[in-house]
Every structure is written in C-alpha cells, then in structure tokens.
Design an enzyme around this catalytic site. Structure first.
Site, PDB file in Angstrom:
ATOM      1  N   SER A 139      35.181  -1.137  70.763  1.00 47.28           N
ATOM      2  CA  SER A 139      35.322  -1.183  69.132  1.00 47.28           C
ATOM      3  C   SER A 139      35.982  -0.109  68.474  1.00 47.28           C
ATOM      4  O   SER A 139      36.255  -0.248  67.487  1.00 47.28           O
ATOM      5  CB  SER A 139      33.531  -1.087  68.740  1.00 47.28           C
ATOM      6  OG  SER A 139      33.298  -2.389  69.024  1.00 47.28           O
ATOM      7  N   GLU A 146      69.485  46.179 109.715  1.00 46.99           N
ATOM      8  CA  GLU A 146      70.253  45.288 109.519  1.00 46.99           C
ATOM      9  C   GLU A 146      71.851  45.749 109.262  1.00 46.99           C
ATOM     10  O   GLU A 146      72.860  45.254 109.595  1.00 46.99           O
ATOM     11  CB  GLU A 146      69.993  44.436 108.087  1.00 46.99           C
ATOM     12  CG  GLU A 146      68.703  43.462 108.370  1.00 46.99           C
ATOM     13  CD  GLU A 146      68.901  42.257 109.414  1.00 46.99           C
ATOM     14  OE1 GLU A 146      70.137  41.628 109.400  1.00 46.99           O
ATOM     15  OE2 GLU A 146      68.102  41.859 109.865  1.00 46.99           O
TER      16      GLU A 146
END
EC number: 2.4.99.28
Length: 830
Positions: free
Chosen positions: A398, A96
C-alpha cells in the site's frame, strides 16, 4: 730470402690486423647504430609519470572525512620521503645500489664487473647471473618501461636513467623508488609493506625491520615470511636481513655496536611479524560506497565516453578522490538503529539475522542521499544491497497508493481529496474488466467495510477496494504514467494489472532508494529530484573530472503535491496505520505498506527536511512473523529522529493557488442543512482543492425522514403523533451483499403499521431493510452497482477541520487495510 720471409709475415700481419680493425670498426659503428636506434625509440621521459604512482581511488563523506578505498589486488600507500626513517633509506642504498650517491644513473664500474661475472658463469655453465641495475634504473623500469627482458629494454633503461638524474635530486629518486617497489604479498611501496608485515607505519620501524624490508626486493616470493618454506626455515629471510645489516655496516651507515645489537635481536627472535590476514574485499561502508562508485562509472562513461576497461583502470589505479553525499555519523547511527531494533522479533538462520531490513534517507531538495543501509547484522562482502540494488526489488504494498492512485487522481483532476466512494466489495462489472476468469474481487483485510468514505479517509485507513475503484476511475494508463514519472519500475505484467497499480503487488517491485526519491515529490512542489550519491570527483592533479548537476523533473503540480502531502498526515494520525512514525514535534507525513501474505513491510514518508523509506522482510520472500507495517513505521521514526536533532520545526508551505471550501465528508459534495444534522455530528469540513475542482453539486446522501422513535420504522398515518420524530439518515439504493459499518445510519425501509414508502424510495420497494440484514441472501448484490457514488465519512486528519471524529460511533477499532494485513497490526500501535 730471410728478409723476404720477414716482409711477407709483416705484410700478412698488417693485413690481418687491418681486417680485424676494419671488422671491429664496422662492428662498433654497427653496434653504435643499433644502440642509437634503440635509444631513439625509447619513450619520452615524463618526470610526472615517474613521480605518480598507481593508487586506488578514495571515497570521502560529506564532511571530507575518509570513508572507503576502492578495492584492488595490490595495496599501495604513498608516503612522504621525510616520513621514511633514515635506516630504511640507508638499507636500500646499501643492498641495492651502494654507489647511488656517486653515479649519474648508471653504475659503469658495477655494470662492467657484472658483465665479466655473468660471462664467466655462462662459460662455467652456471645459472647464477647478477643484475647491475641502479636504484634509478629500477625506478625507470617500475614506472616508465615494461618488465620485458631484452637488450633493447636495457639500453633504453640506462639512457632514461641518465636523463632522469638530470631532472630529479637523489632524494626524489630514492623516495619515488621506495613508493614504487613491489615488496611481496599485496604490498607496493614501503608504507604498505610496513602495514602488511608489522602492522605499523613505516616511520615507526626498527633497524632490523628496516633491514628486512630492504632485503625483500631481490626475491619477494622467496623472502616472504608467511610462505610455507619460510615458516619451516626462517633462516631464508633472516640470513638475507643479516646481509643487509652487514652492507649497512660496511658502508658506514651503522656502527659496530648497532650491527652487533641487531644480530642479537634477530637471534633472540625479536623480528616479529603481524598475524597474516587475507586481503579484505569488503568496503567499510559497502552499502553506500558501491552504489556511489556505480554512479561515478555511469557518469564517466556518459561524459568522457570511456569504455569499461578505461573506467576500471581509472578507479583502481588513478588515485581519484570521490566526494560522496554520505553523512558518516548518520550512516553509523542508522546502521546501529537497524541492527539493534529489538522489536523486529529477530532470529538467526545460517548465520544471518532475520528479518532483514533496509533504509534510505535523502535530502529531496537537492537529491543528496545521506544514508543507505542495505541490511542488518554481519554481512559478507557484496551481499544483497536491499536498499539500493535493482537486483533486489520487492512489492511495495500500500505504500504505492499515494503515487499511483491518490496523487495521480488529484493531479489529473479526476478526483479530489473530498471525492466520495463506497467502501464495499468490487461490483462484478468492474471485476470482469481485470480478469478473464472469475471477476477480480480484492478484499479488505480483515473483512471490514466502512461504507461511505472520501478519498482522504480511504488513504488514512489504507482501504484496498477504494484504491481499486479509484484506479478503475482514472484508468490504468493514467496510473501507469504516474508510476513511471515517480520512477517506479513497471513491466508488461504490471501494465495490465490493477492489483499492481492500486495495491502495490508489483511483478518485480521497488526498493527504498526508489521510494525515497518518489516520496520527496510531495514536499518539493511536485518536483522529482534524482538521487545524487557524490558531489565531486577529482583526479590526482586536483582537476575536477565530475561535478554532477542536480537533475529534476516535474511529476505533479505544486497544488496536487501539497494536497497529497496534507493527506499523508492521515496514515500517521492515531486513526491511521502508522502513528509510530511520529517523533518530537516534527511534521511527519507517510504511508505504510504490506505486500500479500505479510512478506514485505514498508514505511515511506517525509518531513520538511528529508524523505526516507524503510523495508522489512526475509531474503527468501517468506512471511515475516510477528512484525507488521506499523513496525516499519516505528523503525522509520527511530531513524528519522536522529536526522532531525537540533533542527527547528518547519512546515511545507501551501501554494497560494490551493483553495479551500466547505464540503460534506460523506458525499464529497457541497453541504446542505442535512449535512450539519448527521446523527453522528456535523459532516461538514474544510478541504483543500486545486482551483477549479471544488464540487458544484450538493450533497445527496443525507435524507430526512419521519420515523416512529419507538420502533425506528418509517412513520405512517397510523403512527401516533407523539411518537413521530424527524431524523437525518444516509441513503443507499442497493444492497452491497455484506454488512457495512455505516449500515446503522441508513434510512429504514420498514413501515410502521403498514402504509407506503416515501415517494423517492418507491423504486426500491422490493429491497426491504430486513433483506439487507440477511447476509445469506445476495440476489441483489450486483443490482444497480454504485461505482463512483459520491460518499464520505470521518475525516479527522484534515488540517483545516479535524472535528466530528466518527471513530467513537463503533466499538470495533478498524485495522489497517494494507493488502492482507493482519488484524494484529493495529494492536501494535505502541
């Protein structure tokens, strides 16, 4: 003439030269001005921005251990420069930016050469163009500037690169570049790429693997090894890898032997890629992580006024550290317990295990939620969170009674734990109040009625009709107020429905997270503590963004909370509906719940340490076969046992303001001498009261009468004296229309050999004992209905006096009375 011509030519040349020089000078000045303007509009260089990378937020458990990572489309794992192998550093520099260590941000030599090459290619009409960006320039582009292709962006890139080289070392620049570069697939940075391609950390890469990764940035999609083109023709990425290796050799980073061996390895197919996998969109601890993230989002919006987009970006890219309240060890154990509960009668349908189950366990003292289990078995990503989602609410059955019925009645002082009721069918004058058609007439299930009971026993046995009568007594509005205080979602339908408020047949419903918070009130002096799913959020700089306070509110008085807590030992006693919830010697309190048609099964409860709620059911709301609310109690106990390993025995302390008094368990009033002579044994016991609520009236249910001990009829003047015996009975001044279990202890109506009834009973002369036994004759069913007649019965669960258990007086052991609960529920108390 000749000289004049020469002078004219020379003069013309000078003029032309001056013109061109002027043009070039003006152009140069203009170009310089343009470049200066471009540089002037460049964003300021923020070195911290260059060194900071977009990272998803990470969640940690309550011990600071890694737990989850916010899911993004791209994956980045920041790696320290010292952990990157030298071969990879050299590979990037070689391919690069080979003069990286010589230039100062811009490679002038390369830049000039590339311009000449690109101009030549343009003249030749070639599409091949080369880039001249250094690693420093690429880093600036990746972190500071946009990807816009323009002269302006290029000029700014070069300028900022030169500035950056003055601020950072070459190693810092190269390290930042390797963490920022896109490397194909979902990988950002070399560590993520190493995981993606080779399923290993970057520090473990070989030379050829380093060369491959360094070759990818030129064209990530072309050199992507999992693409169909690369699979057909691997030479695409292999040739690129060989090019990188050659550049490393050319720049002196590897020897000829290294190069030859690397080529041989490539030709021998030693560049092996990990099996590709689709990026997972499922979190490891999804049940907990998603609700925790939602709570963080809510608090960020409240505290910082962020909009949804800002919050999303912060969580996805901001690298936040979210410290949750989850205990990873207990979360894993709870999930395992729920997955492998063999007693859930499991089966599979469409790949999903049923029945499903969910659970939440929290420390109700500080609000920290320790476990959220949203389902059992394999689940797809973002499946139903049956424990904590407001999009998955179910009727509580309940299990709602302690919240909207019993604690509400005690706290509002409209009833006490001792208040007497008659467990018998709802009178029509009450039923008509809650139905425009036929009178509302809920039943116990199965059709068993106990007769006189008190509030404590009604909760223990989960008696439906008593719950309805009690809500009718305190009023729907009072019940609604307490439901909302406890955090129960109540809609318009529920506000006018006594079934919703007394029996838990909620229109929308609730979930274990809601119920765990609510039940914590009973052990916390009446204080509701809001669930907390995280303790701290820290940004990438270490700054604390969020540190939530513990939010509380008062729901019950400390006295009402403790009395309800004490009453909740009844349902987990052997005479209750959920003794399976008990474990070890820990103090356990709780309540079962079953919605209509056995579609939802619950157990909600607490210990002095934690509150918890468990739900069992099917996603399509169908009946759950072979499983009962007692099964939910068992699952609750199995889960909570793990939470209390090595925790010492502890009690919830009674407030000093709670007082006690002896009362009659049948009437709920002060005892008389007859209370001690009940045919089943003394009905006197010691009960807890809020100061000022001790009854002042005396028991009027017990009566004494002389009978013929041979016939059991009331004695008369014709009864031989040696057959006359004085006994204590219960009085009931009307016929309930059905047989009640305490009927055998009622005052007889038949007279021995004629005569008259005792004066106090003459008004009921037409109601004979024989008529009471005839179930088919209900003419007097609604005559003088006893709505709140003080009654009582067995109360073996009271902590102060557990004697005089009446269960042995009947051969039939009564089942749980959750709404439409199957009689088999009590057969499953294992």
């Amino acid at each position: 003439m000749g000289k004049k011509k020469k002078k004219r030519k020379s003069s013309a040349f000078k003029i032309i030269l001056n013109v061109f020089l002027s043009i070039f000078l003006v152009a140069g000045v203009a170009f310089g001005g343009i470049v200066f303007a471009m540089i002037k509009t460049a964003p300021p260089l923020n070195v911290q921005q260059v060194l900071t990378f977009d990272e998803p937020s990470i969640l940690y458990d309550d011990k600071g251990q890694y737990m989850d990572k916010v899911i993004t489309n791209e994956q980045r794992i920041v790696v320290d420069y010292k952990n990157v192998p030298q071969n990879l550093k050299n590979a990037f520099v070689s391919i690069e930016d080979e003069r990286f260590y010589k230039h100062h941000g811009v490679d002038i030599k390369r830049f000039t050469g590339v311009i000449l090459i690109n101009v030549t290619n343009k003249i030749k009409r070639s599409s091949k163009l080369q880039g001249a960006s250094t690693l420093t320039q690429q880093l600036i582009k990746n972190t500071v500037l946009s990807s816009e292709v323009s002269i302006k962006r290029k000029v700014q890139e070069m300028y900022l690169s030169i500035q950056l080289e003055k601020e950072l070392s070459k190693d810092e620049i190269l390290g930042a570049y390797m963490n920022s570069i896109f490397l194909g697939g979902n990988a950002l940075g070399v560590e993520a790429a190493s995981k993606q391609y080779f399923n290993k950390s970057v520090k473990d890469l070989s030379l050829i693997e380093c060369a491959f990764i360094a070759g990818v940035p030129q064209s990530p999609s072309v050199y992507y090894p999992y693409s169909s083109a690369s699979k057909k023709n691997p030479s695409i990425y292999l040739n690129r890898t060989k090019t990188v290796l050659y550049k490393m050799l050319d720049n002196g980073y590897i020897t000829q032997n290294d190069y030859n061996k690397a080529l041989k390895d490539l030709d021998s197919k030693k560049l092996v890629f990990a099996k590709p996998s689709a990026p997972s969109n499922k979190l490891a601890y999804e049940w907990f992580s998603i609700p925790a993230i939602e709570q963080v989002k809510k608090d960020l919006k409240t505290q910082y006024k962020y909009d949804d987009k800002q919050i999303h970006n912060l969580l996805v890219n901001g690298g936040l550290k979210v410290y949750t309240t989850m205990n990873k060890n207990l979360q894993d154990k709870t999930q395992n317990t729920i997955n492998n509960a063999y007693y859930l009668n499991s089966y599979k349908s469409n790949g999903m295990i049923y029945p499903q189950a969910s659970a939440v366990i929290m420390d109700y003292h500080n609000g920290e939620v320790k476990t959220i289990i949203g389902g059992r078995g394999d689940q797809p990503a973002r499946s139903y969170n049956r424990a904590a989602s407001y999009n998955y609410l179910r009727p509580a059955g309940s299990s709602i009674k302690p919240l909207t019925v019993y604690s509400a009645a005690i706290d509002s002082k409209k009833a006490t734990a001792a208040t007497g009721f008659e467990d018998s069918p709802i009178p029509n004058n009450i039923g008509r109040k809650y139905s425009s058609g036929a009178p509302y007439n809920p039943k116990n299930s199965p059709d068993i009625y106990y007769g006189y009971v008190n509030v404590r026993e009604a909760l223990m046995r989960s008696i439906n009709v008593v719950a309805v009568k009690l809500v009718d007594k305190i009023g729907l509005n009072t019940s609604i107020q307490y439901a909302e205080k406890f955090g129960i979602p109540i809609d318009q339908h529920d506000r006018s429905s006594i079934a919703s408020l007394s029996l838990g047949e909620l229109h929308k419903g609730t979930n274990p997270l809601i119920m765990a918070q609510a039940y914590g009130v009973f052990g916390n002096n009446g204080t509701y503590t809001e669930a907390k799913l995280y303790t701290k959020v820290v940004d990438r700089t270490g700054k604390v963004l969020l540190e939530p306070k513990t939010n509380t509110k008062k729901v019950l008085s400390p006295e009402a909370a403790f009395i309800t807590y004490d009453m909740l030992q009844g349902p987990v006693s052997e005479s209750g509906t959920g003794p399976q919830a008990n474990f070890g010697n820990m103090e356990v309190r709780g309540k079962t719940g079953t919605s209509s048609d056995m579609k939802n099964l619950w157990f909600c409860g607490l210990t002095p340490y934690y509150s918890a709620a468990v739900w069992i059911g099917n996603d399509n709301s169908s009946t759950v076969d072979g499983v009962y609310s007692s099964t939910a109690a068992r699952l609750w106990g199995d889960i909570m046992k793990e939470f209390h390993v090595n925790l010492p025995y502890k009690q919830v302390q009674k407030p000093a303001s709670v007082v006690t008094a002896n009362v009659d368990r049948i009437s709920g009033k002060l005892p008389t001498q007859l209370s001690y002579r009940d045919p089943r044994g003394s009905t006197v016991y010691n009960e807890f009261f809020i100061n000022g609520t001790i009854p002042t009236e005396y028991d009027d249910i017990h009566v004494e009468a002389q009978i013929n001990k041979l016939t059991g009829k009331l004695a008369s003047k014709f009864t031989p004296s040696f057959l006359v015996e004085s006994r204590v009975f219960l009085r009931r001044d009307y016929s309930p229309g059905v047989e009640l279990l305490d009927q055998q202890w009622l005052l007889p109506y038949s007279i021995d050999e004629g005569g008259s009834l005792p004066p106090t009973e003459e008004k009921n002369n037409s109601n004979t004992r024989d008529k009471n036994k005839d179930k088919n004759k209900n003419k007097n069913k609604d005559k003088n209905p006893s709505q709140d007649k003080p009654n009582n019965n067995n109360n073996d669960n009271n902590s102060n006096n557990n004697n005089n258990n009446n269960d042995n007086n009947n051969n039939t052991k009564p089942p749980e009375n959750d709404s439409n609960q199957n009689h088999e529920d009590n057969k499953n108390k294992q």
